[in-house]
Write an enzyme that holds these catalytic residues in place. Structure first.
Site: not given
Ligand code: DON
Length: 563
Positions: A367, A385, A387, A406, A409, A438-439, A460
């Protein structure tokens, strides 16, 4: 000029080391991204007269080249736009589960098959980035696609010199890159990790991007690129089809809105986590954090409890709005927020497992992020992202881009955690055609109808708490934007019932006080240190109108630049 100046200062009063930083400042416009060349691309578009949306699309494609771990065309994301005419728009270009994917394909012996999800094509959602960026440009941009994609194509075709910040990421996955010839030939130099100063060329990606620039989204979702993607995916056990790609649509909706100490906070509705950010802010609105003090045991206590309750609700109730009736209004209602506050006891840690049994709502009615403001008053916040870093670490055929993983998630088995140790419920259960929760929470903050802040980050599940803390650092603790971004962080996500902290975030004395309240403090992050994030933020001085920007020092290739 480059980035913020960092020097470590020891606060003698409480023995905490925090970074003292100076932001980049500018009069007209500002671009903050995780890679300095992408920042330059955005700035160049703005100087040519483009608006923030033109710049955001140019940066989106450029990051796919110069920040390949995270910038992408093989993934998806969320974009929040504040337009100079006062309108606010949310674009959802999150990936979707393919129509033929079933949950049991990702389960082996009653366990989530992490190898398949994180390193195979079964974990890849239908990518949304190209449709999302192109839709934003068509609806709200002013420049042709060919022009805004030109810098990305050039960077891929002619290559770029790698800095220490770039090499830090590229060098982390050598063993996995070696397993796939088409990946190794691009991302390893004669079989070895790239070194600082070497040039990374991506001619296949340049070709893919040129096709998109010439033929638009069709090239990616229906043409030769689509065929190569599906061929590689199906050859390796994936179930995505040409129809999944052709059917993909990015969606335009409205942001979620809440108020915090007189500021209007706009963020990402589901499948993003702006509702959860808003729930935390709404709980905290009643507590005088500024008086309690930055990283005092008392202010940390209330923050952790807000995080605990808001994450419990997120992980239980929220999911793709096309599949789930998200109770966002109820979660943010003053009555419900009051019920939560009544549960929070002074000086006493809450209990996540106990919360699992009684959901309060029923009792009451890899991301990257970038932030851009332009000379016309528009602002854009984008988090997109793959992921994991470099997604599933596979490139379909000779397209030159990484595919996402992804679908990790999703809740694959209720009660079992994913790579971010998130334990989620049925609302986020994997289903064909569904988007995973998603976060990601790209956020824009206004004060008296004037733009005040643009902020977001990867990380994440820590995304939500990082944004919360940066907002508090500015609004409650009066830090400049670079200090707010650099300040050490902490995180709690309901389960595991632990408080994760960056090294030196809390003094020994504060840790002792928190442990006495019943908190379990863990130095480090369960999902890995890289996940402390990379906040890219812009703040506007409400008196002078001047912008200040900061790229997170945790992602040293990044840069804030303005003019
Ligand atoms: O959408 C989400 O919440 C996760 N796929 C984000 C992944 C992420 O931020 C990885 N980074 N360090």
């Amino acid at each position: 000029m480059r980035k913020c100046l960092l020097s470590i200062m020891v606060l003698l009063c409480c023995h905490i080391a925090i970074a003292q930083s100076a932001p980049e400042t500018s009069k007209n416009a500002m671009v903050v991204t995780a890679q300095h060349l992408a920042t330059n691309v955005g700035l160049q578009i703005l100087k040519q007269g483009g608006n923030a949306i033109d710049a955001a699309v140019a940066v989106g494609y450029a990051l796919a080249v110069v920040h390949p771990c995270c910038g992408n065309i093989g993934g998806g994301g969320l974009m929040l736009i504040h337009r100079a005419n006062g309108k606010n728009i949310f674009i959802n270009f999150r990936e979707k589960a393919p129509a033929k994917l079933q949950r049991d394909m990702l389960i082996h012996n009653n366990k989530v098959d992490n190898k398949k999800i994180l390193f195979g094509y079964l974990g890849s959602g239908v990518p949304g980035t190209v449709k999302g960026l192109n839709l934003a440009l068509k609806k709200y941009g002013t420049m042709p696609l060919k022009i805004v994609m030109q810098p990305a194509i050039r960077l891929a075709q002619h290559g770029y010199k790698l800095t220490a910040g770039d090499v830090k990421f590229l060098g982390k996955f050598t063993d996995v890159f070696r397993q796939h010839m088409n990946v190794a030939k691009i991302f390893l130099k004669s079989g070895k990790p790239y070194k600082v100063g070497q040039i990374l060329l991506q001619s296949e990606l340049a070709h893919t991007l040129s096709l998109i620039a010439q033929h638009g989204s069709r090239a990616f979702y229906r043409g030769n690129i689509a065929k190569q993607m599906i061929k590689a995916i199906q050859a390796h056990g994936g179930v995505m089809t040409m129809k999944d790609l052709a059917d993909y649509r990015a969606k335009i909706t409205k942001p979620v809105v809440c108020h915090y100490r007189g500021y209007k906070v706009m963020s990402s509705p589901p499948p993003g986590s702006g509702t959860t950010l808003c729930e935390m802010l709404s709980i905290l609105n009643a507590y005088p954090l500024s008086k309690m003090g930055f990283h005092s045991a008392e202010s940390i206590h209330y923050n952790i409890e807000a995080m605990r309750y808001a994450f419990a609700d997120r992980n239980h109730y929220l999911g793709d709005p096309a599949f789930v009736d998200n109770p966002a209004k109820k979660l943010l209602s003053p009555q419900y927020i009051k019920i939560i506050r009544q549960q929070i006891k002074a000086n006493k840690a809450g209990n996540s497992r106990a919360l699992l049994k009684k959901h309060l709502l029923q009792e009451s009615p890899n991301t990257t992020h970038y932030s851009i403001v332009d000379q016309y008053g528009n602002a854009v916040a984008v988090t997109y992202t793959l992921n994991s870093f470099f997604g599933n670490k596979r490139i379909p055929g000779n397209t030159g881009f990484f595919m996402n993983d992804e679908l990790d998630d999703f809740t694959i088995i209720p009660g079992k955690s994913n790579q971010f140790h998130l334990i989620q419920g049925k609302a986020n259960l994997l289903a064909p055609g569904k988007q995973p929760l998603s976060s990601m929470s790209p956020t824009i903050i206004m004060k008296n109808n004037k733009l005040f802040m643009v902020v977001g980050t990867p990380g994440g599940s820590t995304i939500i708490t990082q944004i919360l803390e940066v907002i508090e650092n500015v609004i409650d603790f009066h830090m400049n934007i670079a200090e707010a971004v650099a300040a050490p962080r902490y995180h709690m996500q309901w389960l595991p019932d632990k408080v994760y902290i960056e090294p030196h975030a809390f003094s020994k004395e504060v840790i002792k006080q928190l442990e006495k309240m019943g908190y379990k403090i863990h130095v480090g992050l369960a999902s890995g240190e890289k996940r402390w994030g990379a906040v890219m933020a812009i703040k506007r001085n409400l008196k002078t109108g001047e912008y200040s920007g900061a790229a997170d020092p945790r992602r040293p290739a990044g840069a804030a630049r303005g003019y």
